[in-house]
Write a protein that holds these residues in place. Sequence first.
Motif, short mmCIF file in Angstrom:
data_model
loop_
_atom_site.label_atom_id
_atom_site.label_comp_id
_atom_site.label_asym_id
_atom_site.label_seq_id
_atom_site.Cartn_x
_atom_site.Cartn_y
_atom_site.Cartn_z
N THR A 49 7.90 -2.96 -12.29
CA THR A 49 8.60 -4.10 -12.11
C THR A 49 7.86 -5.27 -11.86
N LEU A 50 6.76 -5.04 -10.95
CA LEU A 50 6.09 -6.24 -10.52
C LEU A 50 5.08 -6.48 -11.56
N ASP A 51 4.83 -5.89 -12.50
CA ASP A 51 3.71 -6.31 -13.79
C ASP A 51 2.22 -6.37 -13.14
N VAL A 52 1.92 -5.43 -12.20
CA VAL A 52 0.55 -5.77 -11.66
C VAL A 52 -0.07 -4.27 -11.50
N GLN A 53 -1.44 -4.36 -11.61
CA GLN A 53 -2.06 -3.00 -11.62
C GLN A 53 -3.10 -3.18 -10.44
N PRO A 54 -3.60 -2.09 -10.00
CA PRO A 54 -4.53 -2.28 -8.80
C PRO A 54 -5.55 -3.32 -9.23
N GLY A 55 -6.08 -4.09 -8.30
CA GLY A 55 -6.98 -5.12 -8.52
C GLY A 55 -6.59 -6.25 -9.07
N GLU A 56 -5.32 -6.23 -9.29
CA GLU A 56 -4.60 -7.52 -9.88
C GLU A 56 -3.76 -8.23 -8.84
N GLN B 186 0.92 -1.17 -0.06
CA GLN B 186 -0.01 0.20 -0.08
C GLN B 186 0.95 1.24 0.06
N VAL B 187 0.69 1.97 -1.05
CA VAL B 187 1.66 3.02 -1.01
C VAL B 187 0.94 4.48 -0.87
N CYS B 188 1.25 5.00 0.15
CA CYS B 188 0.64 6.34 0.48
C CYS B 188 0.99 7.50 -0.83
N SER B 189 -0.29 7.96 -1.34
CA SER B 189 0.00 8.92 -2.34
C SER B 189 -0.56 10.22 -1.95
N PHE C 125 2.19 -10.39 -5.32
CA PHE C 125 2.32 -9.13 -5.00
C PHE C 125 0.69 -8.65 -5.53
N SER C 126 0.40 -7.57 -4.78
CA SER C 126 -0.77 -6.70 -5.15
C SER C 126 -0.58 -5.57 -4.76
N VAL C 127 -1.05 -4.16 -5.37
CA VAL C 127 -0.66 -2.78 -4.89
C VAL C 127 -1.88 -2.25 -4.87
N GLN C 128 -1.81 -0.98 -4.14
CA GLN C 128 -3.06 -0.25 -3.82
C GLN C 128 -2.53 1.18 -3.36
N LYS C 129 -3.05 2.21 -3.97
CA LYS C 129 -2.87 3.46 -3.49
C LYS C 129 -3.63 3.78 -2.08
N VAL C 130 -3.07 4.30 -1.34
CA VAL C 130 -3.82 4.87 -0.09
C VAL C 130 -3.73 6.26 0.41
#
Lengths: 723, 201
Positions: B105-112, B83-86, B119-124
């Motif tokens: 680099t992780l080849d992943v978009q939010p929701g994937e 979770q990346v603080c933005s 890995f999964s990523v999210q802006k918080v």
Amino acid sequence: MKVTVDGHELDLPAGTSAIDAVFGAGGDVPYFCAHPYLSPVGACRMCLVESGSPRKNPDGSFVMEGEGDAAKPKIFWFPKPMASCTMQATEGMHIRTAKTSEVVAKAQAGMMEFTLLNHPLDCPTCDKGGACELQDRAFEYGYGASRFGFDRRHADKHYPLSDFVILDQERCIHCKRCVRYFEEVPGQEVLDFIERGGHTFIDTEEGGLPLGFQGNITDICPVGALLDNVARFRGRNWEYDHTPTTCTLCSVGCSITADARNGRLERVVARENRDVNEAWICDAGRFGHPFASEERLTTPLIRNEDGQLVPATWDEAITAINRGLAGLSLADLGLFTGSEATLEEGAALEALADVLQTRHVDHSPRQAVDIAPTATLTDVAQADFVAVIGADLGEEAPVLELRILEMLRGGLLPPEFAHGTAIADLRLVERPARQPERLAVIGAESRLWEHAGHRISANGRDALARLTRPDTDALKAVGEALTKAERPVLVLGADALNGASGSFAATLSDLAGRTGAKVMAIPAGPNSRGLSALNLVPRAGGLGLDRLSEVPAAFISRLNPGLRARGFTVVHDTHLTATAQLADVVLPAVTNYEKRGTTVNLEGRLLPLNPAAIQAGEAADLIRTLTALAEALGVKAPVRGLRGAQTLLASRLGLKLDSLPAGGVIHRLPRAHTAPAQPHTPRLWTERMVRRDQDWVDRIADLTQGGWTLPVAPTAPQPGGDD
Amino acid sequence: MTYFADKSALVADIFSRYPDSPQGRRSALMPLLREVQDAEGFVSEARMAEIAVLIGTTATEVRSVMSFYSTYHTVPTGKYHLQVCSTLMCALAGSDELWDHLVETLDVQPGEVSPDGRFSVQKVECLGSCGTAPMLQINDDGYYENVGPGKCARILADLRADRQPLPDNPVPVTVTAEGRQVMANGQTVGTSLTGLGGGTV
Ligand code: SF4
Ligand code: SF4
Ligand code: FES
Ligand code: FES
């Protein structure tokens, strides 16, 4: 309570909201989220006003301002504008609207700018254009320009919430009316805000909206976010001919506005009637109208030598009837009509039956007993106990179900002011506490079942008898609750009334007498109450509709039993039904959307019908058709028009029908005439009310191949001009 | 298979924290969601419907409450949910670059979830660690602060090897003496979680 609005002092009842105070004073405040029949929540922040109140000293005297005689209580103003829909007006309060306060005008313009921040402004293509609160209020109260230069947020367009309701998420201004409606009115929490902040949108997780009362959200959405999919893209608001009339699909008789364009009925919307449907109608009433403009019979049809029904003129039809009935005794002609016929039509039919001396007269559907209503819909809403016996209200009288649900949440009816129903009734709350123990449902399972504290599976037929002599604890509990209640109401439906005998009425009046309950029996058809008051049942020795095939010859209006009479058969209907296909002569009829006349609802309320501008060729109502029939029979029609029918009704039933108030009026009809009847199963949605799958390709083909007539100027030379 | 079918004791315990009324039962919504989220990493539609039945409301309302919080997920998350603080401070300190780097680099978009399931990523929104921007949080485990390119590479390398580095600050976050603000008179601001106390630095 004295309140001063923009310098005018007025007297208001305690509990009035500030927004109603302003409207009461003849002022104006823009608002989006407030709605007369929903809880005020202050979601849109558009109804801002400045307000202030006098304040008291510790000794109870007012803090004064000014010297000597000129001294007045000093007004302490709130430091910022307040939402007037959630604020109660109090004694001595001062309110300033945009008319007198620059602060308010600026705040409202700013709010408008903010609301329009992400609004797509597709007014040129939006179905709501021309009747849109946002459009109107932006024009009246906005700056006319925005300081926000960035791109608008985009969201889903044309997002179907169900087959009938389409959501445009971009246009939603988050007023929460639709969410509150589902929670508070039908008690189905199937819509809510999803996500938060700038991305909030309306959605359901239930896989679609429940059919029943979903269409009302298309009326209350202040913008074009929720649209009626049956009417979508079929016309702009200013193109419709709006006809205030009464829905006659069931016996509630909701007030509606029928919107026609180019001779087609394109849309039905609810019209407020505080006593009947408040602001709501059911989905059948709203979405079931396309039949009025589809596949209509527009000319008479007569059977030729080859046995085919072929188009003919009315004159030819009259000749054919005359020939077909030659030699038949007039008294052998049966006269039958559907129960949605108006009182006037019924009177004309009855008068003709008298002239012909026929005993074969009937209307259908009807019940074998007549239970005069003693409860009004308002009584139901304000009851403290309701027992629904043998009824499936969803099929028989949907809006009655809403009034019962209103009872469960306390039966609060918003007060009425000179400016209409209170815009914000502060007693209405979100997620109202419901009192299911006030409702008993006895009979088969129905939609109302889940709201009831007492649910008793029973055979509708003996349910009433069992309730009078309770044989189970559950029934005893209902009996006790009925006795204890101060304002109980008994609602009886088809299952209870079907096949009821003479003793039924006695049992019922005994129970009602003992418990002090008011009674509402749901008539079998939309106007069977009115038609039974006229003598439209088989006379002594006469054959009813159930024995149609034995009748020597018959005239059948707007009924589809799928049978014909033994001899010559004339059918009068709007569509080529199965029965019409069996007839010798078919006469085109008008729908109830195209009639002028009066109908009687389940409370015994007389409600007016007005004709919408629908193209129906040579179709005629029952009165005119009977006049033609009389001509074919060589007798003088006793009633030749609406006026004549009304005069007759005035002398027969003591009715004054030419000056009905818009909301209708309760009239206790004299004794109804009854005769044995076949049990019937009420069905609200008939097959023809479901629109055939017609996609855009078909619609456009329709348009180009002349199915629709485009509004083109008449070719006749225009008067005036220079040349 | 329903999730709560064999957990009646747990459900009863959660319900016991609220008044025994229809409204009280509705209040149990959040802990029930938390329970599912912790166990399964996300709350599926079936679970929303199940919770709705438990607390006597509709799935729509469950989804509405749930979607209000960025901490509940409607789609599966990876083993490491980054979770990346933005919000502004982190953005000024380079969180956009950090985000772009992670996504690429992780080849992943939010929701994937990344193909290897890790890995999964999210802006918080602001995680309240603005003084150590840019920062990210991994799962519920804690804060990784001052995440520049080098640190980011080290963290990712460790995670790829399934050795999650210790966070700079475990949750709940403590405030070190250096991280504290000081008033003009030299007094430190706020009370310390770690018992560092007031006084001058
Ligand atoms: S909702 Fe109203 S303001 Fe919005 S596009 Fe439609 S007509 Fe225009
Ligand atoms: S869809 Fe319409 S009624 Fe519902 S919140 Fe949006 S604007 Fe209001
Ligand atoms: S805040 Fe919406 S009408 Fe008052
Ligand atoms: S801005 Fe990133 S933690 Fe506050």
